[in-house]
Design a protein around this motif. Structure first.
Motif, PDB file in Angstrom:
ATOM      1  N   GLY A 104       0.777   8.857   8.625  1.00  0.00           N
ATOM      2  CA  GLY A 104       1.089   9.920   7.671  1.00  0.00           C
ATOM      3  C   GLY A 104       1.665   9.395   6.376  1.00  0.00           C
ATOM      4  O   GLY A 104       1.298   9.859   5.287  1.00  0.00           O
ATOM      5  N   VAL A 105       2.552   8.400   6.465  1.00  0.00           N
ATOM      6  CA  VAL A 105       3.192   7.857   5.267  1.00  0.00           C
ATOM      7  C   VAL A 105       2.173   7.118   4.402  1.00  0.00           C
ATOM      8  O   VAL A 105       2.187   7.249   3.163  1.00  0.00           O
ATOM      9  N   VAL A 106       1.290   6.351   5.011  1.00  0.00           N
ATOM     10  CA  VAL A 106       0.282   5.628   4.226  1.00  0.00           C
ATOM     11  C   VAL A 106      -0.589   6.613   3.452  1.00  0.00           C
ATOM     12  O   VAL A 106      -0.837   6.446   2.244  1.00  0.00           O
ATOM     13  N   ILE A 107      -1.049   7.663   4.129  1.00  0.00           N
ATOM     14  CA  ILE A 107      -1.878   8.663   3.449  1.00  0.00           C
ATOM     15  C   ILE A 107      -1.081   9.361   2.348  1.00  0.00           C
ATOM     16  O   ILE A 107      -1.551   9.516   1.208  1.00  0.00           O
ATOM     17  N   GLY A 108       0.132   9.798   2.671  1.00  0.00           N
ATOM     18  CA  GLY A 108       0.941  10.519   1.696  1.00  0.00           C
ATOM     19  C   GLY A 108       1.347   9.661   0.516  1.00  0.00           C
ATOM     20  O   GLY A 108       1.323  10.117  -0.632  1.00  0.00           O
ATOM     21  N   VAL A 109       1.716   8.395   0.763  1.00  0.00           N
ATOM     22  CA  VAL A 109       2.156   7.506  -0.318  1.00  0.00           C
ATOM     23  C   VAL A 109       0.988   7.140  -1.223  1.00  0.00           C
ATOM     24  O   VAL A 109       1.110   7.171  -2.464  1.00  0.00           O
ATOM     25  N   LEU A 110      -0.157   6.799  -0.635  1.00  0.00           N
ATOM     26  CA  LEU A 110      -1.318   6.474  -1.467  1.00  0.00           C
ATOM     27  C   LEU A 110      -1.735   7.671  -2.317  1.00  0.00           C
ATOM     28  O   LEU A 110      -1.990   7.544  -3.526  1.00  0.00           O
ATOM     29  N   GLY A 111      -1.783   8.845  -1.692  1.00  0.00           N
ATOM     30  CA  GLY A 111      -2.108  10.050  -2.455  1.00  0.00           C
ATOM     31  C   GLY A 111      -1.078  10.343  -3.523  1.00  0.00           C
ATOM     32  O   GLY A 111      -1.414  10.745  -4.642  1.00  0.00           O
ATOM     33  N   GLY A 112       0.213  10.134  -3.198  1.00  0.00           N
ATOM     34  CA  GLY A 112       1.271  10.401  -4.158  1.00  0.00           C
ATOM     35  C   GLY A 112       1.242   9.451  -5.338  1.00  0.00           C
ATOM     36  O   GLY A 112       1.471   9.861  -6.487  1.00  0.00           O
ATOM     37  N   VAL A 113       0.959   8.162  -5.088  1.00  0.00           N
ATOM     38  CA  VAL A 113       0.895   7.189  -6.182  1.00  0.00           C
ATOM     39  C   VAL A 113      -0.270   7.509  -7.118  1.00  0.00           C
ATOM     40  O   VAL A 113      -0.124   7.515  -8.351  1.00  0.00           O
ATOM     41  N   VAL A 114      -1.438   7.771  -6.523  1.00  0.00           N
ATOM     42  CA  VAL A 114      -2.606   8.109  -7.353  1.00  0.00           C
ATOM     43  C   VAL A 114      -2.346   9.387  -8.147  1.00  0.00           C
ATOM     44  O   VAL A 114      -2.626   9.473  -9.356  1.00  0.00           O
ATOM     45  N   LEU A 115      -1.790  10.389  -7.475  1.00  0.00           N
ATOM     46  CA  LEU A 115      -1.499  11.654  -8.149  1.00  0.00           C
ATOM     47  C   LEU A 115      -0.450  11.465  -9.243  1.00  0.00           C
ATOM     48  O   LEU A 115      -0.568  12.026 -10.341  1.00  0.00           O
ATOM     49  N   GLY A 116       0.575  10.665  -8.964  1.00  0.00           N
ATOM     50  CA  GLY A 116       1.612  10.416  -9.963  1.00  0.00           C
ATOM     51  C   GLY A 116       1.097   9.684 -11.177  1.00  0.00           C
ATOM     52  O   GLY A 116       1.482   9.992 -12.317  1.00  0.00           O
ATOM     53  N   LEU A 117       0.214   8.692 -10.953  1.00  0.00           N
ATOM     54  CA  LEU A 117      -0.379   7.991 -12.090  1.00  0.00           C
ATOM     55  C   LEU A 117      -1.217   8.934 -12.945  1.00  0.00           C
ATOM     56  O   LEU A 117      -1.149   8.899 -14.177  1.00  0.00           O
ATOM     57  N   ALA A 118      -1.992   9.794 -12.268  1.00  0.00           N
ATOM     58  CA  ALA A 118      -2.822  10.743 -13.016  1.00  0.00           C
ATOM     59  C   ALA A 118      -1.953  11.742 -13.782  1.00  0.00           C
ATOM     60  O   ALA A 118      -2.208  12.029 -14.962  1.00  0.00           O
ATOM     61  N   MET A 119      -0.912  12.265 -13.135  1.00  0.00           N
ATOM     62  CA  MET A 119      -0.052  13.242 -13.796  1.00  0.00           C
ATOM     63  C   MET A 119       0.757  12.612 -14.924  1.00  0.00           C
ATOM     64  O   MET A 119       1.057  13.271 -15.920  1.00  0.00           O
TER      65      MET A 119
END
Length: 288
Positions: A104-119
């Motif tokens: 769960g953390v790997v999925i959430g962290v990878l998604g969060g980093v990509v989303l944060g970079l885009a935002m």
């Protein structure tokens, strides 16, 4: 000649106390890192033993430390033909929990980093997604666990999805803030020498954002770990959260406490490992 001797004596007088000072500094460091935590543990165990021995509460509510230790030994071994708790040893429960948290953390962290970079780099995207992230951060895990169970069933998928949803918002918010805080002078300098958008992000924004992003990842791991009992409410055995849930159904407080301590101690270990990674990845943090 006498002046030279005087200077030598003064130098020796100044250098000799340095060894006791270094030893005192080492003792203070040991006391701060080992002594105080050990003392706090002993005080906690003593207060717990006094509370359990006072007779003010039933053993069901406040079991003795020795009773909890015996429950931990029983959960970790095969005794009287019974293997651990509900057929699984304590390390097997912990392994399943850690595996779910890791996924769960790997999925959430990878998604969060990509989303944060885009935002952080696209203003209109940040204005669209930021309210949704805030909405998700405000929801306790139990609020959407039952919806995930309806959608995904009671196997591994809803557990991992819940932990990923718990880890994504803090990572995304920390990464967005870090990207927005990247030094504008360095960004402009990179553009001035001909760097394209990807090169600016890779060579300037990402290194500048790394310290805050790692802090967000630590927070994400902690939030996901605190949600693990909720994630394992359904079909959570083997799993520490499932063990705690099952033991609570029978007022088996010692096993509940064994599960709580297993979660807490493993969480402390994971956070210590993340601190080591953070110090290695961003050694300059706190130096200026």
């Amino acid at each position: 000649m006498s002046a030279t001797l005087d200077r030598g004596a003064a130098a020796r007088a100044q250098s000799t106390p340095s060894q006791p000072l270094s030893r005192r500094a080492a003792r203070r460091r040991w006391s701060a890192t080992v002594g105080l935590p050990l003392l706090s543990l002993l005080v906690f165990l003593g207060a717990w033993q006094l509370a359990a021995s006072s007779g003010l509460w039933s053993e069901v509510f406040v079991p003795r430390p020795s009773t909890v230790w015996a429950a931990a030994v029983d959960a970790s071994t095969t005794h009287d033909g019974v293997r651990g708790y509900q057929g699984y040893l304590l390390w097997e429960h912990l392994y399943m929990t850690l595996r779910r948290v890791a996924a769960g953390v790997v999925i959430g962290v990878l998604g969060g980093v990509v989303l944060g970079l885009a935002m952080g780099t696209v203003g209109w995207l940040r204005r669209i997604l930021e309210p949704w992230l805030t909405f998700l951060r405000a929801l306790p895990p139990l609020a959407y666990l039952f919806l995930l169970v309806i959608w995904l069933g009671i196997d591994e998928a809803p557990k991992i999805a819940l932990l990923a949803l718990a880890a994504l918002p803090p990572t995304a918010v920390a990464t967005t803030t870090a990207v927005l805080g990247a030094p504008i002078t360095l960004v402009e300098a990179a553009r001035a020498v001909g760097a394209n958008r990807f090169q600016v992000i890779r060579d300037v924004v990402l290194p500048a954002a790394l310290p805050e992003t790692l802090t967000g990842i630590r927070l994400a791991v902690g939030i996901a770990y605190s949600s693990v009992v909720a994630a394992e409410l359904f079909n959570g055995i083997p799993g520490v959260g499932g063990m705690v849930k099952d033991a609570s159904n029978y007022n088996n407080t010692p096993v509940v406490l064994v599960g709580i301590f297993a979660i807490g101690l493993s969480g402390l270990t994971i956070d210590a490992l993340l601190r080591v990674v953070e110090r290695r990845a961003v050694p300059w943090r706190g130096t200026h």
